[in-house]
Design an enzyme around this catalytic site. Structure first.
Site, PDB file in Angstrom:
ATOM      1  N   ASP A  25      73.926  31.150 -26.602  1.00 23.97           N
ATOM      2  CA  ASP A  25      73.923  31.924 -25.352  1.00 23.97           C
ATOM      3  C   ASP A  25      75.327  32.423 -24.985  1.00 23.97           C
ATOM      4  OD1 ASP A  25      72.749  33.049 -23.137  1.00 23.97           O
ATOM      5  OD2 ASP A  25      72.892  31.232 -21.920  1.00 23.97           O
ATOM      6  N   HIS A  42      76.112  40.782 -29.103  1.00 27.41           N
ATOM      7  CA  HIS A  42      75.092  40.283 -30.030  1.00 27.41           C
ATOM      8  C   HIS A  42      75.579  40.400 -31.487  1.00 27.41           C
ATOM      9  CE1 HIS A  42      72.404  39.646 -26.791  1.00 27.41           C
ATOM     10  NE2 HIS A  42      72.147  40.920 -26.555  1.00 27.41           N
ATOM     11  N   THR A  71      60.633  33.859 -26.030  1.00 22.90           N
ATOM     12  CA  THR A  71      59.435  34.618 -25.629  1.00 22.90           C
ATOM     13  C   THR A  71      59.708  35.402 -24.349  1.00 22.90           C
ATOM     14  OG1 THR A  71      58.680  32.532 -24.622  1.00 22.90           O
ATOM     15  CG2 THR A  71      57.655  33.143 -26.700  1.00 22.90           C
ATOM     16  N   GLU A  72      60.725  34.987 -23.590  1.00 22.02           N
ATOM     17  CA  GLU A  72      61.064  35.675 -22.336  1.00 22.02           C
ATOM     18  C   GLU A  72      62.070  36.814 -22.548  1.00 22.02           C
ATOM     19  OE1 GLU A  72      61.050  32.161 -22.505  1.00 22.02           O
ATOM     20  OE2 GLU A  72      59.044  32.186 -21.637  1.00 22.02           O
ATOM     21  N   ASN A  73      62.720  36.834 -23.701  1.00 19.48           N
ATOM     22  CA  ASN A  73      63.758  37.849 -23.917  1.00 19.48           C
ATOM     23  C   ASN A  73      63.204  39.276 -24.062  1.00 19.48           C
ATOM     24  OD1 ASN A  73      65.926  35.611 -25.798  1.00 19.48           O
ATOM     25  ND2 ASN A  73      66.037  36.183 -23.645  1.00 19.48           N
ATOM     26  N   SER A 201      65.904  26.516 -20.808  1.00 19.83           N
ATOM     27  CA  SER A 201      65.368  27.844 -21.118  1.00 19.83           C
ATOM     28  C   SER A 201      64.265  27.816 -22.184  1.00 19.83           C
ATOM     29  CB  SER A 201      66.502  28.805 -21.515  1.00 19.83           C
ATOM     30  OG  SER A 201      67.476  28.883 -20.504  1.00 19.83           O
ATOM     31  N   GLU A 212      70.421  14.359 -26.945  1.00 17.14           N
ATOM     32  CA  GLU A 212      71.646  14.368 -26.139  1.00 17.14           C
ATOM     33  C   GLU A 212      72.060  15.828 -25.954  1.00 17.14           C
ATOM     34  OE1 GLU A 212      73.026  11.730 -24.771  1.00 17.14           O
ATOM     35  OE2 GLU A 212      71.571  10.404 -25.726  1.00 17.14           O
TER      36      GLU A 212
END
Ligand code: IPE
Ligand code: IPE
Ligand code: MG
Length: 245
Positions: A25, A42, A71-73, A201, A212
């Site tokens: 990210d 990117h 899946t949300e991108n 996310s 962890e």
């Protein structure tokens, strides 16, 4: 010699996590800080994915799961999604011959049927050419969302119960794991999230029950092999109890 190796010379008890997950990210913010379009972030992030993957394989990580596209991108502006698809295509074409000397086995997790046919073909070819490699397993999470992964598992298990292949009593934690994309793999030990966000996310929800977490305030394109070493050292400082004492 990397930071981890130097410390290991002093403390031989230090271990490398078997399975590391990385939420790659911060590409957009990296670009914005430089006055560049998000897509430039990117491109650099994708390059870094390669460097970090090689490094993890070199130091003896057995499984690496990288979150590349959720899946949300798809909610992002069309031009950003298009640029990401173009990057994936380019990287997969290279991946066909890449990671060979490292013996890395590439697997895709997520609903890859959503991609165009060219990309789907590349995904299948990449898995096929690398399937017998003995080295690190690299899971690339593309159109991956853990909730949809769990829904898919429930549907597949239900279907088997309905047609009599499974009994309700056969359903246990292990069986559910076996219906996830990561079936047969150990759960992640360490999950790294660069870019300073304190959230999951939708990444490996079931599998990360006892992982962890290391959150780093460094944007993914800047995330270095030394940062991986620091995360592994931090992991070594944790006391994993798994609910015990
Ligand atoms: C991660 O970087 C890459 C993808 C999600 C595809 P972002 O694009 O989310 O970068 P930020 O979080 O906006 O900086
Ligand atoms: C998570 O990052 C997904 C990937 C890195 C592929 P996001 O940028 O999509 O997550 P949010 O929106 O900050 O939670
Ligand atoms: Mg982000």
């Amino acid at each position: 010699m990397g930071l981890f190796q130097k410390k290991k010379e002093i403390d031989n008890n230090l271990i490398i996590p078997v399975h590391i997950g990385i939420i790659m990210d911060g590409n957009g913010r990296w670009a914005k800080k430089r006055g560049l379009p998000r897509t430039a972030g990117h491109t650099v992030g994708a390059k870094n994915f390669r460097t970090i993957t090689r490094y993890c394989s070199k130091i003896g990580v057995k499984y690496l799961t990288v979150y590349a596209f959720s899946t949300e991108n798809w909610k992002r502006p069309q031009e950003e999604v298009t640029a990401l698809m173009k990057l994936f295509k380019q990287y997969l074409q290279e991946a066909l011959t890449d990671f060979l000397e490292d013996d890395i086995k590439i697997k895709f997790i997520g609903d890859t049927t959503a991609f165009n046919s060219e990309l789907q073909q590349l995904i299948m070819d990449t898995e096929e050419v690398s399937k017998n490699r003995p080295g690190m397993v690299l899971n690339i999470a593309m159109n991956y969302g853990s909730r949809s992964e769990i829904v898919r598992a429930i549907k597949n298990i239900s279907e088997k119960v309905c047609n009599g292949e499974l009994k309700i009593d056969d359903i246990n934690e292990k069986l559910v794991s076996d219906y996830l994309y990561t079936a047969g793999q150990p759960d992640p030990d360490l999950i790294i999230r660069p870019s300073g966000e304190y959230r999951i996310s939708n990444f490996l929800l079931y599998q990360s029950a006892y992982a962890e977490y290391v959150i780093d305030n460094i944007l993914w394109p800047d995330y270095s092999t030394d940062d991986i070493d620091r995360a592994i050292l931090e992991y070594n400082s944790r006391n994993r109890r798994f609910g015990g004492v």
